[in-house]
Design a protein around this motif. Sequence first.
Motif, PDB file in Angstrom:
ATOM      1  N   GLY A 164      45.056  39.813  35.406  1.00 56.63           N
ATOM      2  CA  GLY A 164      43.838  39.097  35.026  1.00 56.63           C
ATOM      3  C   GLY A 164      43.960  37.594  35.099  1.00 56.63           C
ATOM      4  O   GLY A 164      42.945  36.890  35.183  1.00 56.63           O
ATOM      5  N   GLY A 165      45.187  37.068  35.084  1.00 54.63           N
ATOM      6  CA  GLY A 165      45.354  35.620  35.141  1.00 54.63           C
ATOM      7  C   GLY A 165      45.269  35.053  36.543  1.00 54.63           C
ATOM      8  O   GLY A 165      45.174  33.834  36.716  1.00 54.63           O
ATOM      9  N   ILE A 166      45.284  35.929  37.565  1.00 55.57           N
ATOM     10  CA  ILE A 166      45.289  35.448  38.950  1.00 55.57           C
ATOM     11  C   ILE A 166      43.998  34.712  39.283  1.00 55.57           C
ATOM     12  O   ILE A 166      44.014  33.580  39.793  1.00 55.57           O
ATOM     13  CB  ILE A 166      45.515  36.622  39.924  1.00 55.57           C
ATOM     14  N   ILE A 167      42.864  35.347  38.999  1.00 49.89           N
ATOM     15  CA  ILE A 167      41.570  34.747  39.378  1.00 49.89           C
ATOM     16  C   ILE A 167      41.303  33.450  38.615  1.00 49.89           C
ATOM     17  O   ILE A 167      41.039  32.411  39.248  1.00 49.89           O
ATOM     18  CB  ILE A 167      40.428  35.762  39.167  1.00 49.89           C
ATOM     19  N   PRO A 168      41.332  33.441  37.257  1.00 50.42           N
ATOM     20  CA  PRO A 168      41.106  32.158  36.561  1.00 50.42           C
ATOM     21  C   PRO A 168      42.177  31.128  36.882  1.00 50.42           C
ATOM     22  O   PRO A 168      41.901  29.930  36.889  1.00 50.42           O
ATOM     23  CB  PRO A 168      41.116  32.541  35.078  1.00 50.42           C
ATOM     24  N   GLY A 169      43.409  31.577  37.164  1.00 52.23           N
ATOM     25  CA  GLY A 169      44.473  30.638  37.519  1.00 52.23           C
ATOM     26  C   GLY A 169      44.186  29.945  38.837  1.00 52.23           C
ATOM     27  O   GLY A 169      44.373  28.723  38.968  1.00 52.23           O
TER      28      GLY A 169
END
Length: 218
Positions: A164-169
Amino acid sequence: MVFKRRTPKSWRQLAQESVWPRGGWRRAAQYVKHRLTRLPDEPHRIARGVFAGVFISFTPLFGFHFLGSALVAWILRGNILAALLATFIGNPITTPLIAISSVEIGHWMLGLDEKLTVLSIFDAFTGAGSEIWANLLAIFTSDPTRWSNLAHFFRMIFLPYLVGGIIPGIITGMVFYYLTIPVIRAYQKIRAMKTEARRARRRRRGLPEADDAGPGSQ
Protein backbone atom coordinates in the motif's frame (compact mmCIF):
# COMPACT_ATOMS: atom_id res chain seq x y z
CA MET A 1 38.49 13.53 15.87
CA VAL A 2 37.86 17.14 14.86
CA PHE A 3 34.04 16.96 14.85
CA LYS A 4 33.62 14.59 17.79
CA ARG A 5 31.53 15.88 20.68
CA ARG A 6 33.51 16.70 23.82
CA THR A 7 30.75 15.20 25.94
CA PRO A 8 29.00 12.26 24.21
CA LYS A 9 25.22 12.22 24.34
CA SER A 10 23.59 9.75 26.68
CA TRP A 11 21.22 7.07 25.40
CA ARG A 12 18.36 9.01 26.97
CA GLN A 13 19.31 12.16 25.04
CA LEU A 14 19.62 10.22 21.79
CA ALA A 15 16.21 8.61 22.30
CA GLN A 16 14.60 11.93 23.22
CA GLU A 17 16.07 13.78 20.22
CA SER A 18 15.00 11.01 17.86
CA VAL A 19 11.39 11.87 18.80
CA TRP A 20 11.80 15.63 19.32
CA PRO A 21 15.01 17.35 18.13
CA ARG A 22 16.61 19.89 20.44
CA GLY A 23 15.53 22.84 18.26
CA GLY A 24 12.15 21.34 17.34
CA TRP A 25 11.01 19.81 14.07
CA ARG A 26 10.64 23.19 12.38
CA ARG A 27 14.32 23.94 12.88
CA ALA A 28 15.22 20.41 11.79
CA ALA A 29 13.21 20.90 8.58
CA GLN A 30 14.99 24.20 7.92
CA TYR A 31 18.34 22.46 8.40
CA VAL A 32 17.43 19.74 5.89
CA LYS A 33 16.29 22.37 3.37
CA HIS A 34 19.52 24.33 3.89
CA ARG A 35 21.67 21.25 3.33
CA LEU A 36 19.72 20.23 0.23
CA THR A 37 20.02 23.63 -1.43
CA ARG A 38 23.78 23.71 -0.85
CA LEU A 39 24.53 20.29 -2.35
CA PRO A 40 27.10 20.68 -5.18
CA ASP A 41 25.22 18.71 -7.83
CA GLU A 42 22.83 19.12 -10.75
CA PRO A 43 19.24 20.00 -9.75
CA HIS A 44 17.72 16.95 -11.44
CA ARG A 45 20.16 14.61 -9.64
CA ILE A 46 19.35 16.19 -6.28
CA ALA A 47 15.62 15.90 -7.10
CA ARG A 48 16.04 12.20 -7.92
CA GLY A 49 17.71 11.72 -4.56
CA VAL A 50 14.85 13.53 -2.83
CA PHE A 51 12.38 11.26 -4.63
CA ALA A 52 14.28 8.21 -3.41
CA GLY A 53 14.30 9.38 0.21
CA VAL A 54 10.62 10.31 0.22
CA PHE A 55 9.57 7.09 -1.51
CA ILE A 56 11.48 4.82 0.88
CA SER A 57 9.88 6.63 3.84
CA PHE A 58 6.55 5.09 2.78
CA THR A 59 7.85 1.56 3.34
CA PRO A 60 7.83 -0.43 6.61
CA LEU A 61 11.58 -1.05 6.34
CA PHE A 62 12.33 0.79 9.57
CA GLY A 63 16.01 0.76 10.39
CA PHE A 64 16.86 0.38 6.70
CA HIS A 65 15.50 3.66 5.31
CA PHE A 66 19.00 5.13 4.90
CA LEU A 67 20.26 2.04 3.11
CA GLY A 68 17.10 1.73 1.00
CA SER A 69 17.07 5.40 0.00
CA ALA A 70 20.75 5.23 -0.99
CA LEU A 71 20.06 2.13 -3.10
CA VAL A 72 17.07 3.70 -4.88
CA ALA A 73 19.05 6.92 -5.47
CA TRP A 74 21.93 4.90 -6.91
CA ILE A 75 19.56 3.05 -9.26
CA LEU A 76 18.01 6.35 -10.39
CA ARG A 77 21.46 8.00 -10.63
CA GLY A 78 20.38 10.56 -8.07
CA ASN A 79 22.29 12.30 -5.31
CA ILE A 80 22.69 9.85 -2.45
CA LEU A 81 23.19 12.51 0.24
CA ALA A 82 19.95 14.18 -0.91
CA ALA A 83 18.22 10.80 -0.55
CA LEU A 84 19.49 10.39 3.01
CA LEU A 85 18.35 13.90 3.94
CA ALA A 86 14.92 13.37 2.33
CA THR A 87 14.16 10.42 4.62
CA PHE A 88 13.42 13.20 7.13
CA ILE A 89 9.90 13.13 5.64
CA GLY A 90 9.36 9.96 7.66
CA ASN A 91 9.53 11.36 11.20
CA PRO A 92 7.57 10.61 14.39
CA ILE A 93 4.96 13.19 13.38
CA THR A 94 4.28 11.94 9.84
CA THR A 95 4.99 8.21 10.25
CA PRO A 96 1.66 7.37 12.00
CA LEU A 97 -0.23 9.06 9.13
CA ILE A 98 1.91 7.29 6.53
CA ALA A 99 1.47 3.95 8.29
CA ILE A 100 -2.31 4.02 8.67
CA SER A 101 -2.92 5.26 5.12
CA SER A 102 -0.47 2.77 3.56
CA VAL A 103 -1.87 -0.18 5.52
CA GLU A 104 -5.45 0.76 4.63
CA ILE A 105 -4.56 1.07 0.94
CA GLY A 106 -2.71 -2.24 1.15
CA HIS A 107 -5.74 -3.93 2.73
CA TRP A 108 -7.92 -2.60 -0.08
CA MET A 109 -5.47 -3.76 -2.77
CA LEU A 110 -5.08 -7.22 -1.20
CA GLY A 111 -8.78 -7.65 -0.43
CA LEU A 112 -8.32 -7.85 3.35
CA ASP A 113 -11.07 -6.80 5.72
CA GLU A 114 -9.96 -5.77 9.21
CA LYS A 115 -10.56 -2.59 11.18
CA LEU A 116 -7.24 -0.86 11.87
CA THR A 117 -6.14 2.09 14.00
CA VAL A 118 -2.77 3.67 14.73
CA LEU A 119 -2.86 1.90 18.12
CA SER A 120 -3.55 -1.52 16.62
CA ILE A 121 -0.71 -1.08 14.10
CA PHE A 122 1.62 -0.02 16.91
CA ASP A 123 0.56 -3.05 18.99
CA ALA A 124 1.24 -5.33 16.02
CA PHE A 125 4.77 -3.91 15.62
CA THR A 126 5.35 -4.28 19.37
CA GLY A 127 4.07 -7.85 19.46
CA ALA A 128 6.20 -8.86 16.47
CA GLY A 129 9.29 -7.27 17.99
CA SER A 130 8.71 -8.99 21.32
CA GLU A 131 8.25 -12.35 19.60
CA ILE A 132 11.45 -11.94 17.59
CA TRP A 133 13.37 -11.18 20.79
CA ALA A 134 11.78 -14.13 22.60
CA ASN A 135 12.65 -16.49 19.75
CA LEU A 136 16.26 -15.29 19.78
CA LEU A 137 16.48 -15.99 23.51
CA ALA A 138 14.86 -19.40 22.93
CA ILE A 139 17.98 -20.47 21.03
CA PHE A 140 19.87 -20.49 24.34
CA THR A 141 17.05 -21.83 26.52
CA SER A 142 14.52 -24.63 26.49
CA ASP A 143 11.61 -22.30 25.73
CA PRO A 144 9.67 -23.06 22.54
CA THR A 145 9.66 -20.61 19.64
CA ARG A 146 6.39 -18.93 18.75
CA TRP A 147 5.43 -17.40 15.40
CA SER A 148 1.76 -16.46 15.75
CA ASN A 149 2.35 -12.73 16.32
CA LEU A 150 4.90 -12.58 13.51
CA ALA A 151 2.61 -14.42 11.12
CA HIS A 152 -0.29 -12.08 11.92
CA PHE A 153 1.98 -9.05 11.67
CA PHE A 154 3.33 -10.08 8.27
CA ARG A 155 -0.11 -10.92 6.85
CA MET A 156 -2.11 -8.00 8.24
CA ILE A 157 0.46 -5.20 8.66
CA PHE A 158 3.83 -5.64 6.97
CA LEU A 159 2.70 -6.93 3.57
CA PRO A 160 -0.23 -4.46 3.25
CA TYR A 161 2.09 -1.64 4.40
CA LEU A 162 4.71 -2.64 1.83
CA VAL A 163 2.19 -2.94 -1.01
CA GLY A 164 0.00 0.00 0.00
CA GLY A 165 2.92 2.38 0.43
CA ILE A 166 4.02 2.09 -3.20
CA ILE A 167 1.35 4.32 -4.75
CA PRO A 168 1.37 7.17 -2.16
CA GLY A 169 5.17 6.89 -1.99
CA ILE A 170 5.53 7.38 -5.74
CA ILE A 171 2.96 10.20 -5.84
CA THR A 172 4.49 12.08 -2.88
CA GLY A 173 8.00 11.44 -4.21
CA MET A 174 7.08 12.88 -7.61
CA VAL A 175 5.56 15.97 -5.97
CA PHE A 176 8.78 16.58 -4.06
CA TYR A 177 10.80 15.83 -7.22
CA TYR A 178 9.07 18.54 -9.26
CA LEU A 179 9.16 21.01 -6.35
CA THR A 180 12.86 20.43 -5.71
CA ILE A 181 14.16 21.20 -9.23
CA PRO A 182 13.06 24.87 -9.44
CA VAL A 183 14.06 25.52 -5.82
CA ILE A 184 17.57 24.15 -6.35
CA ARG A 185 17.95 25.96 -9.68
CA ALA A 186 16.88 29.28 -8.17
CA TYR A 187 19.20 28.88 -5.18
CA GLN A 188 22.16 27.88 -7.33
CA LYS A 189 21.53 30.85 -9.64
CA ILE A 190 21.44 33.29 -6.72
CA ARG A 191 24.56 31.71 -5.24
CA ALA A 192 26.41 31.95 -8.57
CA MET A 193 25.43 35.64 -8.90
CA LYS A 194 26.71 36.39 -5.40
CA THR A 195 29.97 34.56 -6.15
CA GLU A 196 30.47 36.54 -9.35
CA ALA A 197 29.69 39.81 -7.52
CA ARG A 198 32.37 39.03 -4.93
CA ARG A 199 34.88 38.30 -7.66
CA ALA A 200 34.00 41.54 -9.44
CA ARG A 201 34.55 43.55 -6.26
CA ARG A 202 37.95 41.95 -5.74
CA ARG A 203 38.94 42.70 -9.34
CA ARG A 204 37.94 46.36 -8.93
CA ARG A 205 40.11 46.59 -5.82
CA GLY A 206 43.03 44.97 -7.61
CA LEU A 207 43.00 41.99 -5.25
CA PRO A 208 43.77 38.45 -6.38
CA GLU A 209 40.64 36.38 -6.96
CA ALA A 210 39.86 34.09 -4.07
CA ASP A 211 39.05 30.47 -4.70
CA ASP A 212 35.28 30.37 -4.20
CA ALA A 213 35.10 26.67 -4.84
CA GLY A 214 33.83 24.74 -1.89
CA PRO A 215 30.88 22.79 -0.57
CA GLY A 216 27.72 24.01 -2.27
CA SER A 217 29.52 26.28 -4.78
CA GLN A 218 28.98 25.96 -8.48
